[in-house]
Design an enzyme around this catalytic site. Structure first.
Site, PDB file in Angstrom:
ATOM      1  CG  ASP A  91      -1.770   1.258   1.331  1.00  0.00           C
ATOM      2  OD1 ASP A  91      -1.770   2.121   0.543  1.00  0.00           O
ATOM      3  OD2 ASP A  91      -2.905   1.047   2.049  1.00  0.00           O
ATOM      4  CD  GLU A 183      -1.022   1.044   9.532  1.00  0.00           C
ATOM      5  OE1 GLU A 183      -1.846   1.106  10.388  1.00  0.00           O
ATOM      6  OE2 GLU A 183      -0.925  -0.031   8.809  1.00  0.00           O
TER       7      GLU A 183
END
Length: 426
Positions: A91, A183
């Site tokens: 990503d 994250e």
């Protein structure tokens, strides 16, 4: 246990942690000041005295860490699978935004101590080392920590990146940290409940005035119309190769729309300006705030179209500690509509400083990410006229059986009729 010098082995396994478990892409925060020593559950930090911290809460005894449940073990074990990490690393919006944020805040990282909560393969820890961090504690409860340690050694960073295999609630370090990077975001922002681990790390280790990346997050919702999705999943059964299979409709609706769906929509599917469900300041948010989030909303449709449900997305912001509402109460991260106007019918400013703050967005109008958007579909669409009001309430709560799952209770009214939708994101 692991002081400021003499790191000969960059990999440390927490023997208290059950084997075969791993932590998600993020997790762990909190801030405390004053003189610290060994606390009741064995966590050690430095004897650092910070005169800026005068909060009376600092004198309270920390609660013992929550037990590692069977649900936690299964969750951690899932993150030992390389496929999850491959998806996240590929990503590019996610990974390159994190790298850009780390380099943008290099002045806070260079020569400082960093903690990466839920480090996974260690890529964010390595970005921090490349930004000049003196030391990085890379924490992950999953067995992926074993591979992270090998990655660190392969990049000749074993002296600066210390991989700790265990929950952030259980690992031990001997010093405070200047920066926490994580994250932690899940689908619909709060799914997987990783933010709690970041809060824990913040409260135990982050220095006063330290940096958290990302520093805040905002969850949005909006009514959506998606005729193509409804046609493909439901209307298809009315005529299947010339055969009337409408008897399948109720089952098809249940299978397709009973639970939230993670998929990609575009701005064309969104019927109104979004409503802010929850804004989270990572410097101040507390664990109890994550147990249940509630909001009321009132939308005014900008089009005539069938209302098929609601879409949810989020963004997170990477800015320095000086821009935090905790350190600068004159700044407001979200400028929404006036309280005198209850209709969410005008654009919202998503950032406190759009010229400086780096934002990772999962909004339909932005480049797609692996989070996509989370959709809550109705079994039957509601025909909505332009300017028609859509209002109701939403409650998101952690499942009592498994706090990483999220219960969703949605009430909505349109055209004089009221409805209730309950589902679980699991």
């Amino acid at each position: 246990m692991y002081g400021s010098s003499g790191f000969n082995n960059a990999y440390h396994q927490n023997n208290q942690q059950p084997p075969g478990e791993g932590e998600k892409r993020g997790g762990g925060r909190g801030r405390r000041g004053g003189r610290r020593s060994r606390n009741p559950h064995g966590l050690r930090v430095s004897e650092f005295q910070n005169p800026q911290n005068t909060n009376n809460d600092d004198q309270k005894e920390q609660k013992p860490p929550p037990p590692c449940t069977d649900f936690d073990k299964a969750y951690f074990h899932s993150y030992a699978h390389i496929g999850i990490h491959e998806e996240m690393i590929k990503d590019r919006v996610r990974t390159e935004t994190y790298r850009a944020a780390i380099m943008q805040h290099q002045r806070f990282i260079e020569g400082k101590v960093v903690m990466d909560v839920g480090c996974g393969t260690g890529i964010l820890s390595i970005f921090c080392a490349q930004a000049g961090a003196k030391r990085v504690y890379a924490v992950d409860a999953s067995d992926i920590a074993v591979q992270a340690n090998e990655v660190v050694k392969a990049n000749n960073l074993a002296e600066r990146v210390i991989v700790l295999h265990g929950r952030v609630e259980d690992v031990e370090i001997d010093e405070e940290v200047d920066v926490i990077v994580s994250e932690w975001m899940g689908y619909m922002l709060l799914y997987e409940s990783m933010l709690g681990s970041v809060i824990t790390a913040r409260d135990r280790w982050l220095k006063r005035g330290g940096l958290i990346l990302p520093c805040n997050a905002t969850l949005y919702m909006a009514p959506i119309t998606h005729p193509v999705r409804y046609q493909d999943s439901i209307e298809f059964w009315r005529n299947v190769y010339g055969i009337d299979m409408s008897a399948m409709l109720q089952l098809a609706k249940q299978c397709a729309f009973e639970e939230p769906c993670v998929e990609t929509i575009t701005g064309e599917n969104v019927m109104t300006w979004p409503h802010v469900v929850k804004h989270l300041d990572c410097y101040t948010v507390q664990l109890h705030e994550l147990e249940s989030v509630s909001t009321t909303y009132k939308f005014q449709s900008m089009m005539r179209a069938p209302l098929h449900g609601f879409g949810f997305w989020f963004d997170v912001e990477f800015s320095g500690p000086e821009n935090s509402p905790a350190n600068n109460p004159t700044q407001f991260p979200i400028i929404g509509i006036s309280s005198n106007n209850p209709v969410d019918g005008i654009p919202r400013k998503k950032r406190s400083n759009p010229n400086e703050a780096l934002v990772l967005s999962t909004a339909p109008e932005d480049p797609p990410t692996h989070w996509q958007q989370t959709m809550i579909y109705f079994f039957d669409p509601i025909e909505v006229e332009q300017d028609q009001i859509i209002e109701g309430s939403l409650t998101l709560s952690q499942s009592k059986e498994n706090r990483r799952f999220m219960n969703i209770h949605l009430k909505y009214t349109s055209g004089g009729r009221s409805y209730v939708k309950e589902s679980v994101l699991n």
